[in-house]
Motif scaffolding. Structure first.
Motif, PDB file in Angstrom:
ATOM      1  N   ALA A  25       0.829  -1.205   0.000  1.00 21.53           N
ATOM      2  CA  ALA A  25       0.000   0.000   0.000  1.00 21.53           C
ATOM      3  C   ALA A  25       0.862   1.253   0.000  1.00 21.53           C
ATOM      4  N   ALA A  26       1.940   1.249   0.767  1.00 23.12           N
ATOM      5  CA  ALA A  26       2.823   2.405   0.816  1.00 23.12           C
ATOM      6  C   ALA A  26       3.453   2.674  -0.544  1.00 23.12           C
ATOM      7  N   ALA A  27       3.685   1.614  -1.319  1.00 26.15           N
ATOM      8  CA  ALA A  27       4.258   1.760  -2.657  1.00 26.15           C
ATOM      9  C   ALA A  27       3.193   2.015  -3.726  1.00 26.15           C
ATOM     10  N   SER A  28       1.923   2.059  -3.323  1.00 30.35           N
ATOM     11  CA  SER A  28       0.798   2.327  -4.249  1.00 30.35           C
ATOM     12  C   SER A  28       0.707   1.303  -5.370  1.00 30.35           C
ATOM     13  N   VAL A  29       0.915   0.028  -5.041  1.00 33.59           N
ATOM     14  CA  VAL A  29       0.859  -1.013  -6.063  1.00 33.59           C
ATOM     15  C   VAL A  29      -0.148  -2.106  -5.714  1.00 33.59           C
ATOM     16  N   VAL A  30      -0.999  -1.871  -4.726  1.00 36.92           N
ATOM     17  CA  VAL A  30      -1.986  -2.888  -4.359  1.00 36.92           C
ATOM     18  C   VAL A  30      -2.873  -3.219  -5.553  1.00 36.92           C
ATOM     19  N   ASN A  31      -3.263  -2.211  -6.327  1.00 35.67           N
ATOM     20  CA  ASN A  31      -4.117  -2.475  -7.488  1.00 35.67           C
ATOM     21  C   ASN A  31      -3.415  -3.340  -8.519  1.00 35.67           C
ATOM     22  N   LEU A  32      -2.100  -3.162  -8.686  1.00 36.41           N
ATOM     23  CA  LEU A  32      -1.358  -3.969  -9.662  1.00 36.41           C
ATOM     24  C   LEU A  32      -1.255  -5.422  -9.199  1.00 36.41           C
ATOM     25  N   VAL A  33      -1.069  -5.622  -7.897  1.00 36.98           N
ATOM     26  CA  VAL A  33      -1.023  -6.989  -7.365  1.00 36.98           C
ATOM     27  C   VAL A  33      -2.375  -7.666  -7.554  1.00 36.98           C
ATOM     28  N   ARG A  34      -3.442  -6.950  -7.223  1.00 34.74           N
ATOM     29  CA  ARG A  34      -4.784  -7.521  -7.370  1.00 34.74           C
ATOM     30  C   ARG A  34      -5.136  -7.771  -8.832  1.00 34.74           C
ATOM     31  N   SER A  61      -6.685  -3.885   1.330  1.00 39.76           N
ATOM     32  CA  SER A  61      -7.071  -4.072  -0.069  1.00 39.76           C
ATOM     33  C   SER A  61      -7.814  -2.864  -0.626  1.00 39.76           C
ATOM     34  N   HIS A  62      -8.410  -2.047   0.256  1.00 42.89           N
ATOM     35  CA  HIS A  62      -9.156  -0.883  -0.221  1.00 42.89           C
ATOM     36  C   HIS A  62      -8.249   0.166  -0.868  1.00 42.89           C
ATOM     37  N   THR A  63      -6.945   0.081  -0.624  1.00 46.22           N
ATOM     38  CA  THR A  63      -6.034   1.081  -1.197  1.00 46.22           C
ATOM     39  C   THR A  63      -5.785   0.852  -2.683  1.00 46.22           C
ATOM     40  N   TRP A  64      -6.425  -0.161  -3.268  1.00 52.09           N
ATOM     41  CA  TRP A  64      -6.270  -0.367  -4.713  1.00 52.09           C
ATOM     42  C   TRP A  64      -6.689   0.886  -5.485  1.00 52.09           C
ATOM     43  N   SER A  65      -7.780   1.536  -5.028  1.00 50.37           N
ATOM     44  CA  SER A  65      -8.275   2.701  -5.765  1.00 50.37           C
ATOM     45  C   SER A  65      -7.323   3.883  -5.648  1.00 50.37           C
ATOM     46  N   LEU A  66      -6.646   4.002  -4.504  1.00 55.55           N
ATOM     47  CA  LEU A  66      -5.647   5.059  -4.359  1.00 55.55           C
ATOM     48  C   LEU A  66      -4.490   4.826  -5.313  1.00 55.55           C
ATOM     49  N   GLY A  67      -4.133   3.555  -5.518  1.00 57.80           N
ATOM     50  CA  GLY A  67      -3.085   3.245  -6.487  1.00 57.80           C
ATOM     51  C   GLY A  67      -3.472   3.673  -7.893  1.00 57.80           C
ATOM     52  N   VAL A  68      -4.724   3.400  -8.285  1.00 56.21           N
ATOM     53  CA  VAL A  68      -5.192   3.809  -9.614  1.00 56.21           C
ATOM     54  C   VAL A  68      -5.089   5.320  -9.770  1.00 56.21           C
ATOM     55  N   GLU A  69      -5.534   6.065  -8.756  1.00 52.91           N
ATOM     56  CA  GLU A  69      -5.489   7.522  -8.851  1.00 52.91           C
ATOM     57  C   GLU A  69      -4.056   8.038  -8.912  1.00 52.91           C
ATOM     58  N   GLU A  70      -3.197   7.512  -8.063  1.00 49.58           N
ATOM     59  CA  GLU A  70      -1.828   8.022  -8.025  1.00 49.58           C
ATOM     60  C   GLU A  70      -1.077   7.698  -9.317  1.00 49.58           C
ATOM     61  N   GLN A  71      -1.356   6.554  -9.910  1.00 46.95           N
ATOM     62  CA  GLN A  71      -0.739   6.236 -11.197  1.00 46.95           C
ATOM     63  C   GLN A  71      -1.267   7.162 -12.292  1.00 46.95           C
ATOM     64  N   PHE A  72      -2.535   7.526 -12.202  1.00 42.82           N
ATOM     65  CA  PHE A  72      -3.091   8.506 -13.141  1.00 42.82           C
ATOM     66  C   PHE A  72      -2.420   9.860 -12.955  1.00 42.82           C
ATOM     67  N   TYR A  73      -2.209  10.267 -11.701  1.00 36.96           N
ATOM     68  CA  TYR A  73      -1.570  11.548 -11.426  1.00 36.96           C
ATOM     69  C   TYR A  73      -0.147  11.605 -11.963  1.00 36.96           C
ATOM     70  N   LEU A  74       0.529  10.478 -12.022  1.00 41.39           N
ATOM     71  CA  LEU A  74       1.886  10.459 -12.562  1.00 41.39           C
ATOM     72  C   LEU A  74       1.895  10.704 -14.060  1.00 41.39           C
ATOM     73  N   ALA A  75       0.964  10.089 -14.777  1.00 45.45           N
ATOM     74  CA  ALA A  75       0.997  10.132 -16.238  1.00 45.45           C
ATOM     75  C   ALA A  75       0.217  11.293 -16.838  1.00 45.45           C
ATOM     76  N   TRP A  76      -0.944  11.626 -16.279  1.00 43.63           N
ATOM     77  CA  TRP A  76      -1.842  12.560 -16.932  1.00 43.63           C
ATOM     78  C   TRP A  76      -1.279  13.970 -17.077  1.00 43.63           C
ATOM     79  N   PRO A  77      -0.655  14.557 -16.059  1.00 42.89           N
ATOM     80  CA  PRO A  77      -0.130  15.922 -16.248  1.00 42.89           C
ATOM     81  C   PRO A  77       0.868  16.021 -17.391  1.00 42.89           C
ATOM     82  N   LEU A  78       1.706  15.004 -17.558  1.00 47.21           N
ATOM     83  CA  LEU A  78       2.669  15.014 -18.658  1.00 47.21           C
ATOM     84  C   LEU A  78       1.965  14.987 -20.006  1.00 47.21           C
TER      85      LEU A  78
END
Length: 419
Positions: free
Chosen positions: A155-164, A179-196
């Motif tokens: 969860a700290a690495a924001s990869v729970v969604n990728l594992v699931r 397991s609920h942090t899967w959605s935070l992983g999706v958002e944070e991965q979006f935040y990495l790519a979308w601004p660029l």
């Protein structure tokens, strides 16, 4: 979860608040064409319109409460996880509005500042929650905490969604405590790519072309889900950042549309009128989904839901968001703008989402069950979220606010705005 989460607090307003009074006064609400040329707005003439929207904050509160109820009593609300979909669209909307507003104002997007704000807003509170769970897993012999330190690390690495997403059969216990942090992983991965990607579009395309590109991007995940769909691919589709991107992108598209329309544009008045009319039906349909559609279980709905369903819910969510943003005097806006709802959504919704799932499971392991679990879970969750807000989130955000320097407009080559 947008921002499931106060990650989606109206940051355009906060970005303006960070400017010194002289700089804010120098930034007109609706720049002239010449000013837009100099500042690089490229047709996003109304990007600076608005501010904090109390109705959106109230919507966060309702959504996070729906998630809590769903995790305690899933039978009455088999589709309660639809609240996560609402958070995704809301996150895409507010983050994109912030980015487009900055570009219209300055001719650039400060990626370093953006990522720093996102990190401060999301990560420290997450790390504290993960650390507490990891320590409890060592100290207490409870079923939930067996091996919880592994879930805390993921969860700290924001990869729970990728594992699931990689688990084709039933979910394993490796991420169960968090397991609920899967959605935070999706958002944070979006935040990495979308601004660029958005920055590239804003620099290379006219405002009309940006609209077209973002609309096209909203369709791609639907096509990709249709290609992937198989009952064994349900976890892959539900947790993948690529397969859930359209829900965030629909919110982004709404932000671009609103930034594209001038305050006196008749199309904006038309959008306001129809958003106001369709808000109640959209809310009713979202409620019907929460009540009747078993999203995370095998059912006859799965083939539709896991292909076009996510996009349909994003459109419904965007309709509600547009109405709350454009029609502050409508009844939905008034109800969701009640001060308590707005304050909780603005300040506690992210912490409530972070803490509710481990709190509920811990209370259950400690023998709290039946009709006591939901009220006890809400009380302890709110207390944990309040502690997170007062001790972690607010101090860091205040410190960062004092560090931010005023943004100065930069010169860009003149280019006529698109019609």
């Amino acid at each position: 979860m947008s921002d499931p989460h106060r990650s989606t607090v109206d940051e355009a307003d906060k970005a303006t608040e960070r400017q010194s009074p002289d700089v804010r006064a120098a930034l007109p609400l609706v720049p002239s064409p010449a000013q837009r040329h100099r500042r690089g707005g490229r047709g996003f003439s109304s990007a600076l319109r608005g501010g904090r929207v109390a109705g959106l904050d109230g919507l966060r509160t309702v959504a996070v409460m729906l998630v809590i109820v769903y995790h305690v009593e899933p039978d009455p609300l088999p589709g309660g996880s639809v609240a996560v979909d609402v958070f995704f669209t809301l996150s895409g909307f507010v983050i994109t509005r912030l980015l487009v507003a900055e570009y219209a104002r300055t001719g650039r997007i400060g990626l370093g500042s953006f990522y720093r704000r996102r990190w401060l807003r999301l990560v420290p509170a997450m790390l504290v929650m993960c650390a507490v769970i990891a320590l409890l897993s060592v100290a207490l012999p409870l079923p939930l905490l067996d091996g919880a330190w592994v879930a805390a690390g993921l969860a700290a690495a924001s990869v729970v969604n990728l594992v699931r997403a990689g688990e084709s059969g039933p979910y394993t216990d490796i991420t169960a405590p968090l397991s609920h942090t899967w959605s935070l992983g999706v958002e944070e991965q979006f935040y990495l790519a979308w601004p660029l990607l958005l920055l590239v579009l804003l620099r290379q395309a006219t405002a009309r072309s940006v609209l077209g590109w973002v609309a096209a991007l909203c369709v791609l995940p639907v096509l990709w889900r249709t290609v992937l769909w198989d009952p064994t691919a349900a976890h892959r589709i539900y947790n993948g950042p690529d397969t859930r991107a359209d829900q965030l992108l629909v919110g982004a598209l709404l932000a671009v549309v609103l930034a594209r329309l001038r305050a006196d544009d008749p199309r904006l008045a038309l959008l306001r009128r129809w958003a106001g009319r369709l808000c109640w039906p959209a809310l009713a349909l979202l409620g019907l989904i929460a009540w009747q559609v078993p999203i995370t279980e095998e059912s006859r709905w799965n083939p539709v839901w896991y292909t076009v369903g996510f996009l349909a819910v994003a459109v419904l969510s965007a309709t509600v968001v547009a109405a709350l943003d454009l029609c502050p005097r409508s009844w939905p806006s008034r109800l969701l703008s009640v001060s308590v709802l707005a304050w909780v959504g603005r300040n506690l919704s992210y912490g409530m989402y972070l803490w509710h799932y481990p709190v509920i499971r811990l209370l259950s392991d400690l023998g709290v069950d039946g009709g006591r679990l939901l009220p006890a879970g809400i009380v302890v969750t709110v207390a944990a979220a309040l502690a997170s807000y007062l001790l972690v989130e607010r101090p860091l955000l205040r410190r960062d606010r004092f560090r931010v320097r005023p943004l100065e407009p930069v010169a860009t080559p003149a280019r006529a705005p698109a019609a």
